[in-house]
Motif scaffolding. Sequence first.
Motif, short mmCIF file in Angstrom:
data_model
loop_
_atom_site.label_atom_id
_atom_site.label_comp_id
_atom_site.label_asym_id
_atom_site.label_seq_id
_atom_site.Cartn_x
_atom_site.Cartn_y
_atom_site.Cartn_z
N GLU B 39 20.29 -79.40 -55.59
CA GLU B 39 21.28 -78.42 -55.11
C GLU B 39 22.47 -79.34 -56.24
OE1 GLU B 39 21.61 -76.51 -51.29
OE2 GLU B 39 23.31 -77.74 -51.71
N THR B 256 23.20 -66.46 -57.17
CA THR B 256 22.60 -66.34 -55.60
C THR B 256 22.89 -67.29 -55.03
OG1 THR B 256 20.75 -65.90 -54.97
CG2 THR B 256 22.28 -63.66 -55.09
N ASP B 309 15.27 -67.72 -58.65
CA ASP B 309 16.15 -68.28 -57.89
C ASP B 309 17.31 -69.09 -57.25
OD1 ASP B 309 13.05 -69.12 -57.50
OD2 ASP B 309 12.47 -70.54 -58.66
N GLY B 310 17.70 -68.11 -58.36
CA GLY B 310 20.26 -68.75 -57.28
C GLY B 310 20.53 -68.48 -58.44
N PRO B 458 31.76 -77.55 -48.05
CA PRO B 458 30.22 -77.18 -47.64
C PRO B 458 30.56 -76.07 -47.11
CG PRO B 458 31.46 -79.90 -47.53
CD PRO B 458 32.38 -79.50 -48.05
N THR B 459 30.64 -75.81 -46.39
CA THR B 459 30.73 -75.15 -45.90
C THR B 459 30.88 -73.46 -45.81
OG1 THR B 459 31.51 -76.18 -43.81
CG2 THR B 459 31.67 -73.91 -43.06
N GLU B 462 27.86 -73.41 -48.82
CA GLU B 462 26.33 -73.07 -47.79
C GLU B 462 26.65 -71.62 -47.34
OE1 GLU B 462 25.84 -75.56 -45.04
OE2 GLU B 462 24.87 -74.08 -44.05
N TYR B 463 28.03 -70.94 -46.87
CA TYR B 463 28.05 -70.03 -46.51
C TYR B 463 28.06 -69.02 -47.53
CZ TYR B 463 27.86 -66.33 -42.32
OH TYR B 463 27.17 -65.32 -41.48
N ASN B 466 24.38 -69.06 -48.87
CA ASN B 466 23.37 -67.99 -48.33
C ASN B 466 23.27 -66.59 -48.01
OD1 ASN B 466 21.67 -70.31 -48.14
ND2 ASN B 466 22.30 -71.30 -46.16
N THR B 467 24.62 -65.99 -47.81
CA THR B 467 24.91 -65.62 -47.28
C THR B 467 25.94 -64.30 -47.44
OG1 THR B 467 24.72 -66.05 -44.70
CG2 THR B 467 25.26 -63.77 -44.77
N ASN B 470 23.90 -63.31 -51.37
CA ASN B 470 22.81 -62.33 -50.89
C ASN B 470 23.18 -60.52 -50.61
OD1 ASN B 470 20.15 -63.41 -52.40
ND2 ASN B 470 21.10 -65.06 -50.74
N GLU B 471 24.41 -61.04 -49.86
CA GLU B 471 24.87 -59.54 -49.24
C GLU B 471 25.01 -58.92 -50.36
OE1 GLU B 471 25.88 -60.86 -45.11
OE2 GLU B 471 27.09 -60.63 -46.05
N GLU B 474 22.48 -59.09 -54.02
CA GLU B 474 20.96 -58.49 -53.42
C GLU B 474 21.09 -56.94 -52.57
OE1 GLU B 474 18.48 -59.15 -54.29
OE2 GLU B 474 18.66 -60.95 -54.82
N ASP B 475 22.22 -57.10 -51.55
CA ASP B 475 22.21 -56.09 -50.77
C ASP B 475 23.30 -54.65 -51.09
OD1 ASP B 475 20.23 -57.84 -49.35
OD2 ASP B 475 21.89 -58.39 -47.87
N GLU B 485 33.43 -62.00 -43.84
CA GLU B 485 32.57 -62.75 -42.67
C GLU B 485 32.49 -63.81 -43.09
OE1 GLU B 485 28.34 -60.57 -42.64
OE2 GLU B 485 27.67 -62.52 -42.54
#
Lengths: 298, 494
Positions: B39, B256, B309-310, B458-459, B462-463, B466-467, B470-471, B474-475, B485
């Motif tokens: 990473e 992502t 792979d992001g 880092p928080t 990371e969020y 990860n989230t 992608n939301e 991807e979604d 969020e």
Amino acid sequence: MKFKKFLYSQKTAPYVFVLPFILSFVIFWIYPLVTAILMSFQDIGAITTEWVGFSNYGKLLKDRVFHTAMINSFEYTVFTCALLIPFPLLYAVLMDSRLVKAKGVWKAILYMPALTSVVISGTLFRLMFTEYKTGQMNMLLALIGMAPVKWLKNKWTGEFALLVLCCWRWTGVNMLYFLSGLKSIGTEIYESADIDGATSWQKFRYLTWPLIKPTSIYVLTISIYAGLAMFLESFMLWAGNDSPHNIGLTIVGYLYKRGIQKDDLGYACTVGVVLMVIALIINFIQLAWNGTLKKEES
Amino acid sequence: MKKKLVSVLLSGVMAAALLAGCGETNAPVNASDTAAAEEAAADESTEAPAEEAAAEDASAGEEAVEEVTEEAEADAVTTEGDPNGTHMEMWSFVEAHNTFYAKMLEQWNKANPDRTIEITFTTYPYGDMHQKLLMSLQAGTGAPDLCDVEMGQVPNIYEGLDTWLQPLDDAMAPYAGDMLTSRLDAYKGSDGKQYGAPFHVGATVQYWNMKKLEEAGITKEDVDAVETWDDFTKLGEKYLEAIGHEEGKYWTSVDTGGTDWMWIAMAEYGDDWTGGFDNPANVKLDSVKKMLKMQQDWLASGIAEVSPDGHIDLEAGFQNILDGNIVTFPKAMWYMSRFTNYMPEEKGNWYITKCPVFEKGQKCSVGIGGTGTVVTQQSVDKELAADFLCFAKMSPEGETMIWQDLGFDVCNTALWTDDAFAHDDSNQYNQFFQNYPYDVLASIKDQIGTILTVKISPTINEYFCNTTANEVLEDGMDVDEALQELQDAVDMEQ
């Protein structure tokens, strides 16, 4: 002389013999356990350590990532128990019957995955379940005319990959447990059942199943424990502790993330303590439910 | 009754074993941290990215016990310098860094015969080194005199401020005038003191595959004319039209698994979602929203794909570039070394410009990744160590060596326009690209922003990876909702 007397004394000898265990138990288990509980009430910073009461626990209640991790661990535990008890039992019964030829070969094939390192097999599974068209699973899908799937990016396909890895690895081991359980059942009772005209199903339902119950309980207990403590499989499958939507994060993974990766040991201990309590409760329920805790009938 | 007791004990032991399980998680530190290194490779400027990390991944694959012994072993240990001088220890997670320091040590000893040093250099795997450093700083003993700290680990290590680390402000004074201040700021502690010495700017620039573009009838003039993201999008549409919207071919790819695009957007508007040292983090920034919405539009219209792979600093990303699936992307200057190391066949095809902006006149770049080397308070001679460190990483001699040996975009701005330095045709990067990288850098000198890396970083990262990303990507989730969020998750930590 006194020393010799002490050693030969029937009263002290047992304590001397159990001392190594007691010592290692206290130093490596009880001490960390108590420290972890204490640390769960602290905010451990770089220079200062503060007592913060229940604020870590309060935070845990609101922590969505922790909730996700918990759901993941539970789902994984439930699914592995659902898959890793009936199927290995079935294979064990088959291995124990006269229906299967070359049993040694089958047993070896089923057991072999348990000998591989999770790190290596996890990496291989990651490559198999890659999102590219050239990944093994997507090639298989292409054979039946389906579009490639982003396996490790979606919740259920990711869970599927994890379960495939788990079953591939542990089916053989559980089968061996059941097999040894089956071997301990004498052939006479089956013979007498035959004389009474019992069908194969009746023999399984009324003889094999009750007699193999201790093995089943053991397998269930270790499966629950292994499920809740799972970390490495998902860690390797997603090449780290981070996965899309945290679909691969487990409770232990979260503990590791907080404690080691984010250097927040107080909060990590809280996660650990909660995990311990959950595991205790589940195991008590399960032991009570299957009668292990009942008073022995004499 | 006895049985009951036995079961109670059994459960107790199992519970304890579970905690022991927690202990076990310490074991595969290597594995995780190589992943972290992977990473970090995204942010890091060194030659230790994906492949090496992947190899380490595999080697980290032993069982727990072996792991611990392996952990204690360093990759390489060498002692250099004057045996009669002050003896010091130095750790790094990249061997090339240590080789560089050793060369600078030789120069230092020549120039300062009365203050000579001997250093034992040790290279550890990424995760091991940072963890060892953190532990030894916490314990107050066992830390090296000097140590490399990767950007992602800065919040952890710098947390101890001057009880752990030696401020470098005095030692760097002779060189600070020429250094890019926005870069130095990235390695300051929350008390405003300088704790780390940088290797590079890591300025983001736009990379263009001119070979593919010219095949599609797009010229350098067209590329140079791109100023805003709107221009960029229009040129992308033109390109896709020219290649007939071929399946699997895109203009660019969005991430992502990384925050680079968001950093670029924030730098353009002068925002910082971390809020710096004094303010609480706020991720619901217009700049971030604009970038995410624009990326959603790109995905919808087929201009962009989500990076396999992001993000593009992985094998999959290199392959995607080699296959010509994407033809342009913004990335830090240190990505140049990925071309020379992993995509040598692309030599001569690529062109570098500054990144597009949302509105004309905005800053167009941001420094990403890096290594902030520190002097610890446990050093035998803190002043000497700091003087040497600043000489090695900030003096013109040191900067020249950094560009030649490590290929980084150095922080000493005076060198950017130095012809002998910037236009040296024997340099592999000058040979590789169609234009001189430093010419681009010099042209954006005053337009390089900084996003701080603080405790909450880092928080957020990371969020987001990860989230949120992608939301959104991807979604197709609503950007405002996804950011709310993220904000909730961040608020919980501050």
